[in-house]
Design an enzyme around this catalytic site. Structure first.
Site, short mmCIF file in Angstrom:
data_model
loop_
_atom_site.label_atom_id
_atom_site.label_comp_id
_atom_site.label_asym_id
_atom_site.label_seq_id
_atom_site.Cartn_x
_atom_site.Cartn_y
_atom_site.Cartn_z
N GLY A 133 -69.14 22.30 8.68
CA GLY A 133 -69.52 23.63 8.22
C GLY A 133 -70.18 23.59 6.87
O GLY A 133 -71.10 24.36 6.57
N ASN A 134 -69.75 22.63 6.03
CA ASN A 134 -70.34 22.51 4.70
C ASN A 134 -71.69 21.80 4.72
O ASN A 134 -72.43 21.84 3.74
CB ASN A 134 -69.38 21.77 3.76
N LYS A 185 -56.09 23.87 6.97
CA LYS A 185 -57.52 23.94 7.27
C LYS A 185 -58.24 24.92 6.34
O LYS A 185 -57.91 26.11 6.30
CB LYS A 185 -57.72 24.36 8.73
N LYS A 209 -62.74 20.68 13.61
CA LYS A 209 -63.86 20.35 14.50
C LYS A 209 -64.00 18.86 14.74
O LYS A 209 -64.47 18.44 15.79
CB LYS A 209 -65.16 20.97 13.97
N LYS A 254 -61.39 13.60 9.42
CA LYS A 254 -62.59 12.85 9.81
C LYS A 254 -62.24 11.39 10.08
O LYS A 254 -62.63 10.81 11.10
CB LYS A 254 -63.65 12.96 8.71
#
Length: 371
Positions: free
Chosen positions: A61-62, A180, A265, A325
């Site tokens: 998103g970033n 989150k 995600k 991640k």
């Protein structure tokens, strides 16, 4: 285009022509040699008989909205256009399944809902509904830029956004410990006035919500994703980690309903990739690679590492940012593929192993290399 089977058949027939006929029909003999060369060339280029890699691409998103930027459509459209341009060669040469983040976007919708509730007394929309809204919004922007970047190739292959309902466990421990990040960044003073769960994110603070582990995509949607991917369609799915849903116990699991959460995600991308049997997982964000001792004088960027070696460095990767991640990359590689983490702007270089962090079993379990 000439098919491989037809070409090889003609080549075999012509190559076995008798010498006498080669003399009588020299043009036919030359055709055989040129046809053989054509087949070899096509195979080398991957146009015939060369299986594309299937890569799940996870966009943060970033990466779609840079830190500190105003959360408007113009900024997001600009960043997405730049990102898809960086990905154009990756898109053209591989089967692609897109998963994207939605932290800033879903956070803004939540704030707008809260403001509307204060003004009117109307109950704000639940997070699962907001997740669905952001899937449509970001998918729409991604589709436009992919279509523009690929042109005729996009028309031939197809590009589609799929609303994705992902089953989670209602008893997941994440519901007792929100981690989150969603929404824009705040100073410490602004964050304390929100009346929400907040945690530090770099030099700023952001709201945090529960982030349960994804279990599986519902069967009806998994069938659609498989069908589309098998036919080389570019699929955008599990946006924002997907819409979190649970099986209703009172109906014996025959119905599903949404639950207040945001699935990470990267974990959703890993789950989708494993389910589809993808070859690789690319996690693209706004940092060049994975680092140890981030922000300290002895900071080092990791070029490549084995899953086992990364596990020994786990205290360098906090929950809510790099932690999911790295754990998703490790999980995917344990399933038999490869993973990369790095900057969206350097996606093509990452596949050439010139940028980003490669997670692989290729060099043994003790492998660790820095830039």
């Amino acid at each position: 285009m000439l098919s491989l089977a037809t070409a090889q058949c003609h080549v075999t027939i012509l190559r076995h022509a008798q010498f006498r006929r080669e003399l009588l029909f020299p043009s036919l003999y030359l055709s055989a040699r040129s046809l053989s060369s054509k087949v070899s060339s096509l195979t080398r280029k991957g146009e015939i008989g060369d299986k594309k890699q299937h890569i799940v691409v996870a966009l943060g998103g970033n990466a779609l909205l840079k830190r500190g930027e105003k959360l408007n459509v113009q900024n997001q459209r600009k960043n997405i256009a730049e990102g898809i341009y960086s990905l154009s060669s990756v898109l053209k040469e591989n089967k692609i399944t897109f998963v994207h983040g939605n932290g800033p976007q879903v956070g803004l919708l939540a704030l707008q809902g809260a403001a509307y509730q204060r003004e009117t007394g109307t109950e704000a929309m639940e997070l699962d509904v907001l997740d669905a809204e952001t899937e449509g919004m970001i998918g729409y922007l991604l589709e436009q830029e992919i279509n523009h970047a690929l042109g005729e190739d996009a028309k031939r292959r197809g590009v589609v956004t799929l609303l994705s309902q992902i089953i989670v466990d209602p008893h997941d421990k994440a519901f007792q410990n929100p981690t989150k990040f969603i929404g824009p960044v705040y100073s410490k003073e602004e964050a304390l006035q929100l009346g929400k769960h907040v945690k530090p994110d770099g030099d700023y603070y952001r709201q945090v919500v529960p982030s349960p582990m994804p279990i599986r995509l519902i069967d009806e949607q998994l069938t659609a994703v498989k069908l589309l991917t098998d036919n080389d369609t570019i699929v955008i799915c599990a946006g924002g980690g997907g819409i979190p849903v649970i099986l209703e116990e009172e109906t014996g699991g025959t119905r599903i309903k949404g639950i207040e959460a945001v699935i990470d995600k990267d974990r959703a991308a890993c789950m989708i990739g494993k389910t589809l049997g993808a070859d690789g997982l690319m996690i693209l964000t706004d940092v060049p690679s994975v680092a140890i001792n981030l922000g300290k004088p002895d900071q080092k960027w990791i070029k490549s590492a084995s899953p086992e070696k990364l596990l020994t460095l786990a205290n360098n990767f906090p929950d809510g940012s790099m932690g999911p991640k790295v754990s998703s990359a490790i999980d995917f590689v344990h399933n038999g593929g490869w993973s990369m983490i790095g900057s969206l702007k350097e996606a093509s270089k990452m596949l050439q192993r010139e940028a980003g962090t490669l997670v692989t079993n290729e060099y043994g379990e003790n492998h660790l290399e820095f830039y």
